[in-house]
Design a protein around this motif. Sequence first.
Motif: not given
Lengths: 242, 242, 242, 242, 242, 242
Positions: B171-200
């Motif tokens: 139920g908590q939003a967390v950054l940089d999941l390791d394998y243990h957390e990834d296996s238990a995550a309800e939601v998993d999101m991968n985000v790619v951004m550039n150095n101008q702060g825009e989404y890729v």
Amino acid sequence: MGKRHDQRDPSQLREVNFTLDYTEMALASCLIEVGKTKVICSVSADDRVPPWLRGKGSGWLTAEYSMLPSATRERTPREAVRGKQGGRTVEIQRLIGRSLRSSIDLRRLGEMELVVDCDVLQADGGTRTASITGASVALRAALVRLEKAGRIRSDTLISSIGAVSVGIVDGQAVLDLDYHEDSAAEVDMNVVMNNQGEYVEIQGTAEGATFSKSQLVDLLKLAESGIRTLLSLGDMALTGLA
Amino acid sequence: MGKRHDQRDPSQLREVNFTLDYTEMALASCLIEVGKTKVICSVSADDRVPPWLRGKGSGWLTAEYSMLPSATRERTPREAVRGKQGGRTVEIQRLIGRSLRSSIDLRRLGEMELVVDCDVLQADGGTRTASITGASVALRAALVRLEKAGRIRSDTLISSIGAVSVGIVDGQAVLDLDYHEDSAAEVDMNVVMNNQGEYVEIQGTAEGATFSKSQLVDLLKLAESGIRTLLSLGDMALTGLA
Amino acid sequence: MGKRHDQRDPSQLREVNFTLDYTEMALASCLIEVGKTKVICSVSADDRVPPWLRGKGSGWLTAEYSMLPSATRERTPREAVRGKQGGRTVEIQRLIGRSLRSSIDLRRLGEMELVVDCDVLQADGGTRTASITGASVALRAALVRLEKAGRIRSDTLISSIGAVSVGIVDGQAVLDLDYHEDSAAEVDMNVVMNNQGEYVEIQGTAEGATFSKSQLVDLLKLAESGIRTLLSLGDMALTGLA
Amino acid sequence: MGKRHDQRDPSQLREVNFTLDYTEMALASCLIEVGKTKVICSVSADDRVPPWLRGKGSGWLTAEYSMLPSATRERTPREAVRGKQGGRTVEIQRLIGRSLRSSIDLRRLGEMELVVDCDVLQADGGTRTASITGASVALRAALVRLEKAGRIRSDTLISSIGAVSVGIVDGQAVLDLDYHEDSAAEVDMNVVMNNQGEYVEIQGTAEGATFSKSQLVDLLKLAESGIRTLLSLGDMALTGLA
Amino acid sequence: MGKRHDQRDPSQLREVNFTLDYTEMALASCLIEVGKTKVICSVSADDRVPPWLRGKGSGWLTAEYSMLPSATRERTPREAVRGKQGGRTVEIQRLIGRSLRSSIDLRRLGEMELVVDCDVLQADGGTRTASITGASVALRAALVRLEKAGRIRSDTLISSIGAVSVGIVDGQAVLDLDYHEDSAAEVDMNVVMNNQGEYVEIQGTAEGATFSKSQLVDLLKLAESGIRTLLSLGDMALTGLA
Amino acid sequence: MGKRHDQRDPSQLREVNFTLDYTEMALASCLIEVGKTKVICSVSADDRVPPWLRGKGSGWLTAEYSMLPSATRERTPREAVRGKQGGRTVEIQRLIGRSLRSSIDLRRLGEMELVVDCDVLQADGGTRTASITGASVALRAALVRLEKAGRIRSDTLISSIGAVSVGIVDGQAVLDLDYHEDSAAEVDMNVVMNNQGEYVEIQGTAEGATFSKSQLVDLLKLAESGIRTLLSLGDMALTGLA
């Protein structure tokens, strides 16, 4: 906020049709037409689950996606002849399967595998989102029939889901891109939502570009309104069945 | 807002290290370590572009991804032995390639194909985002060398990019999941951004669950802060080179 | 008896390093570096043996070999992408497996399959012999751990083995050829011996040439002295463990 | 020094027969029979060389090996049905090709590829060495015909080659092992020599065992005497042709 | 009604020879020679039937067909190297299997799979019909041996079968086309009959042409007379056995 | 001469429908429905011919056939997933291609390859003959369009062709077998004829049985009458076009 190349408003879907059981060999099937895009979505049930699930009392749903070679203006080589599914196909069918699995309770399904086939007869953009939307309708029909046959519990379905593409074309956020728009889009996003208004999948891609936070907000709003309409149309298609 | 299983705060990255040219046969390579996750990212240049680009004056970048069989706690069968790349591999390498292509100007690159290899030596969650982040560093080093060798223009690089995973765990939003957390995550999101702060790229998945708009907002904020840190560390790793 | 292109004597090995458990997911692993050649050798244990051995009370050991695409100066196409392992790969991994099987008692191992992965991070000649030498060290560490865990008998290990290449370059017999010498060698021979000074494998090849009996004798002497040194270094690498 | 299971002396070959042009579609072919082992060796010529040799003025020779499914007591699955050549096949055909290439001058051959097919009709041990010995005879016939047709120079052939297996069975060194002996051998060695008495290949393997230096010396002596006999018989088979 | 290019009458077969047990590892084998066409037909027995037949008390017969690369004037690439059987191969082996299955009673065979291998050593037209004719002889020998060994009932064989090609060449109906005639034929028909004079298969093809009803009648007559002769010769080849 | 299980007379076709350009991306397409059997037949044109025809001034036509997984009562595994086309598929598409090539003049076509795709949406027996019949209609439409576009000569079409299955069911010769009858048929024959009443292909098979000459005569008569009707219906479907 000008008209689009086919005279649609930015927030307007193409014409959408659902034909339940266009083919009748599977447990349930649905031909979905979104503009010129035509996809047959079929659902089969298999009493065996994949090896890694056996004996665990839980079910599974897997999806396969393919395009007829003649579905595209320039003929697409047949994957069975090339000897393997391409990267795009694999990516799409994984998305369809994940999305549909979120709409059913796999433990309630019991030891059964549902196989969803999405075969594109004609492709004019948005085939993956049409596949998800059409497959959700076919899946709901299949579950009704399985329940009537006493093979599953009545509460296996969690939600109905719909999907649509949105994108930035010529700097403008638009709903439901056809092939012409898709080829020119700076940003392309596929959104899958359920009938409670929650996200199931968001896949936003900026091939050769990037997008800002405010653009993201605009796109998600468009997607939500489009999916609501698709879900209503899907409900109507199932009226005769219920 | 409790501590995580490894004592990190919800918004804290694992320890990150970049080793430039850990292997030295390629044009440039970078070993990225994010916690126990280790990926060698290498860049090669080929004067021939894919057939469909020949004679058009534009370049291309393609990425390949693989895990050593011994990278995971339970040995992963080798794809070369199975005779094909799995669906997950294909999906990941398409993501890496698309993301990196957004960071360079393919027309300025000229008729050249850059091949990026991301080989995972050890996998403890976040291998696809570590691959993108490490590959962006290797790519920047490769472009500097190609420019020095007079093979490309100086303005081929558009931006540097970084990637991180975020998710909802217990139920908590967390950054940089390791394998243990990834296996238990309800939601998993991968985000790619550039150095101008825009989404890729944004790829949010709720396997067996869904997520709300406010959760989406929280996850995107966490991702942004993590990527800013990764981009700074990447810049430092390249200091000696510039 | 002149110096070689890298100032080594004809009978001199390159610098050799063993790093035990460079990666830590497998039962045991060893990173071996011989000059610029770097190979990760890992050992996993599987309670199931191949079908043809089931129920016979005997174990098995199988080896797989691969090079990262970026391991070579000119990028090597990835076998998983080509869809099959090449002839050279198959030949090498069969050699590694056969050699290691001679160093353990398969009946004492019991119904267990040991899988040895040799993944070349960087290739500068001698990758197959480095793989065998490094894998023997990892295998010995793995057996110690399996014994401590009570999964195998204490007398499963028969011997430690080492391997080295020798060859005729510019008419002179030399030990431990690097890539530069290997490309120019008239005769190339890989020798595998155990710590009792007995041969496990001899593979002598004269691509586009032949060799005489006296040359054979010289090469075998060089190989023996080299392997003795490698076996001592391997023993030292395992000191901490015993 | 007792008799063997088939009453042969330790240093005795099985009965050997060469039938030139048993099949007549190829440029030259030779059916070699060594005891019950029967192999058809054929040579074809192709004016195109492999891509990596084009325009370099040099030729190439490549070999392929296969067994009929019915060649063995227990039927062997067909590789074309399994969809790939097995590891053993690949290893053998690489050995055959390397050995034969040492017997011709590829530069004098000019831009031409010789393809050698070794197809085992019946397998009773020693199929790889019979293939090499029979293929050398077919190759010599093919070169005579190519020269007569004015397609190659007269000095393309460097030497004739022969091959035989030797091994340690019940502690005794024996020549030319049949299948029964091969299955029971502690050490198995394949030796390829030319008619100048020089080694072309030595492949000694001790599956589940090892061998000493003095055993090596014994085995090499046996092999040499056997190969001398095979080379004489091969010469006779070609008498009619010269 | 002129002579053919090899001086045969239109209704004349080429010279035919059957050699029983040319190879002796299989249960039974037959080398059939029809002119220059040479095919080894072998029969093996396996106590396991295909998965879809298990537990049903019925047997099966399956056939595989292949040509040695050196069987044809221009070398044919090896299917095991190409990684799959070609369309022509698949079509032929399905025809052989179907035809032979009509000649035995699969229920009387019991739970056993017969595997028929037809390997073409030399191809000069009519390889598929020679395969059927030779395989029927090998199959009958195999059944006699299985019956003697008490593994099958005595009434498993229903009939013997034979096959021949007929065609229209230069406007004339001819029997048993060789490669030269086959290449020039307007119509090509393969006929399989049993020793009761009934049809098992008729496959008539007019590549780039068509044929009339009266031509069909002529061809079927020619085929019947040819098959009667082949069946007599096959009976003689089995005399020693009975 | 009793009624059949679906009340048809022995010599009666099922209901047949042709829908021209049901999909509109290809040069021409035709959806043919024969009872419940539904096949989309599409024709594409490619300016490149296969390598072996290049520079010879002649064209080619190739056909591919596939069934949707959901086309059959029990789901059929997807060939692209299995990694290759099955034997039945290969056999059918070779038949379709051969048959259609007999209906056009390949030299007049010029250097162009026509690709015919027959994709079965629903299978209830007779899919290969429906494919040929439907593809001939699509091919004729495609040739009219190519001629109008000035890409081919007006006399490229030689004939129209049609195909139908006939068989012996319960001892009675019947026309146009559905799946139920096909499964029970003693003899199954596919006949392809042109509009001059000449045979293009005859493929008669007696799986587990045989057939007599008089039965052959009866079957061919039935087939001819059925094909005449199909050719008339096909002509009507093209009326609007001419």
